[in-house]
Design an enzyme around this catalytic site. Structure first.
Site, PDB file in Angstrom:
ATOM      1  CB  ILE A 138      27.232  41.456  -5.839  1.00  0.00           C
ATOM      2  CG1 ILE A 138      27.853  41.298  -7.239  1.00  0.00           C
ATOM      3  CG2 ILE A 138      27.465  42.854  -5.290  1.00  0.00           C
ATOM      4  CD1 ILE A 138      27.257  42.204  -8.302  1.00  0.00           C
ATOM      5  CB  CYS A 139      31.827  41.440  -5.760  1.00  0.00           C
ATOM      6  SG  CYS A 139      33.538  41.740  -6.265  1.00  0.00           S
ATOM      7  CB  ALA A 140      34.576  40.452  -1.903  1.00  0.00           C
ATOM      8  CE1 TYR A 160      36.211  39.715  -9.377  1.00  0.00           C
ATOM      9  CE2 TYR A 160      38.048  38.609  -8.298  1.00  0.00           C
ATOM     10  CZ  TYR A 160      37.552  39.439  -9.295  1.00  0.00           C
ATOM     11  OH  TYR A 160      38.410  39.978 -10.225  1.00  0.00           O
ATOM     12  CB  SER A 187      25.783  38.539  -8.489  1.00  0.00           C
ATOM     13  OG  SER A 187      26.103  38.743  -9.846  1.00  0.00           O
TER      14      SER A 187
END
Length: 425
Positions: A138-140, A160, A187
């Site tokens: 998720i994210c980075a 992200y 995500s």
């Protein structure tokens, strides 16, 4: 014939313990919980790690939070992002030979880069992918970690938004909050963490289980929508300088709620102090039993002045907060001074209501506990502000709760900026 029958029965009887043992082991294997690894590192985004561990734990998974940081003087202590200190369950280096049903990477920077640079973790996730096992980020972490390892080739994936350009031509970028493609789940950010974790539950256990877990979280009905505050008796929350915020915590506090408050308010620029009401700084939280390290003891907090005191929920934690006299005295002093205070989930019903701190106020609470409130007229709301009081509903409204506090302390523009940074809206 009788003798033969007796001998046959004797042989079956002799083998019965082994048969029962074999069946017991078979049943245990069939019902063994799914094993999940959540690796963390210095700079990991704590909300993403906590939401993943919490939600999967609710589904019945056996979650291990393991640090990639090398052994040193600090043991399993992890300095996550925004000054959050966590204690991991184990080290990734000690788990290389173990099998997991899912390896799920939280994001954050430099946390994602620190995960990327762990050779043992790279080997484990590549083996997971090669064997068709479930892996996620998720994210980075999708861009900085999985893509760097070559584990998103030919797959649809997200990350992200500002890091999407790190996906090479072999990856199919998708601007979506959660993307599932084959055995990879990706995500976008902290505010998509619950949606992401529920998608992981669905991949491991099925849609019915995911919906079952989602129910008590009271997730947002429209992900990506604006936050909403139901406000009564509006007053300005005044601070002289940087807002000083106290977040009391106890064993059994709900980690997603506590970490959303700490993370988001620190992002906004508030000086957040986490105070333990236990006999030590280390707190064991509600679901995954995250070990969170508080900044100070509540007795020290009682000697200071705060612009806001705000509490997470979690029933065992709320009960402990409610029985801590020094904290209740601090809350009453805050209320008597017309200074802001608040709570989420179980804490409005179990901390504020019994001590007269909701008298004449509208508030919301965790729905199964809302009957404990004297005034239940606002219980359907996700976030309620009444003058200097703010309350919220459940883990699924924790981000909205924290954003509403940012709104009251810093203004709407700041709250919207943080919301977009989180990928809340």
């Amino acid at each position: 014939m009788a003798a033969g029958w007796t001998l046959s029965m004797a042989r079956r009887a002799a083998s019965l313990p082994g048969l029962l043992l074999s069946r017991a082991f078979g049943a245990a294997a069939a019902t063994a919980p799914k094993r999940v690894l959540v690796p963390v590192a210095a700079g990991t985004e704590p909300v993403e790690a906590a939401a993943t561990a919490d939600v999967l734990n609710r589904a019945g998974a056996r979650v291990t939070v393991a640090t990639v940081d090398p052994a040193g003087d600090h043991g399993l202590l992890v300095e996550a992002a925004f000054g959050v200190k966590l204690v991991a369950d184990a080290r990734v280096a000690d788990l290389e030979g173990e099998a997991f049903d899912l390896i799920a990477l939280p994001g954050g920077m430099p946390g994602s880069a620190n995960l990327r640079d762990c050779n043992v973790l790279e080997k484990m996730v590549k083996k997971q992918a090669d064997q068709g096992g479930l892996y996620a980020a998720i994210c980075a972490a999708p861009a900085v970690t999985l893509a760097h390892w070559g584990l998103l080739k030919g797959l649809k994936a997200t990350c992200y938004p500002s890091l999407m350009d790190k996906f090479n031509a072999e990856i199919i970028p998708v601007d979506s909050r959660v993307v599932v493609d084959r055995n990879a789940v990706t995500s976008q950010g902290p505010a998509t963490a619950i949606e992401y974790a529920l998608a992981l539950v669905e991949q491991l256990y099925g849609k019915e289980k995911s919906e079952e877990v989602a129910g008590p979280l009271y997730v947002r009905p429209q992900p990506g929508a604006d936050y909403v505050i139901d406000e009564y008796n509006s007053v300005e929350w005044k601070c002289s300088g940087t807002p000083q915020v106290l977040v009391p915590v106890a064993n059994g506090s709900e980690e997603m709620e506590a970490l959303n408050l700490i993370d988001i308010l620190r992002r906004a620029g508030a000086n957040v102090t986490v105070a333990s009401v236990e006999d030590k700084l280390q707190i064991v939280t509600r679901r995954h039993k995250f070990n969170l390290i508080a900044d100070i003891m509540v007795e020290e907090a009682a000697t200071r002045e705060f612009d806001l005191i705000v509490m997470p929920g979690g029933l065992p934690g709320a009960q402990k907060l409610s029985s801590t006299k020094v904290l209740i005295d601090l809350l009453k002093k805050q209320a008597d001074s017309n200074k802001p205070y608040g709570a989420i989930c179980a804490s409005p019903a179990y901390v504020l209501e019994p001590h007269g701190l909701l008298k004449g106020k509208k508030a919301t609470s965790f729905p199964p506990m809302a009957y404990l409130l004297t005034d239940q007229s606002a219980c359907d709301s996700r976030v309620v502000v009444d003058g200097n009081l703010i309350t919220s509903k459940a883990p699924g409204s924790a981000t909205e709760f924290a954003l509403a506090i940012v709104h009251k302390l810093f203004g709407r523009e700041k709250a919207v900026s943080i919301a977009k940074e989180l990928i809340f809206m």
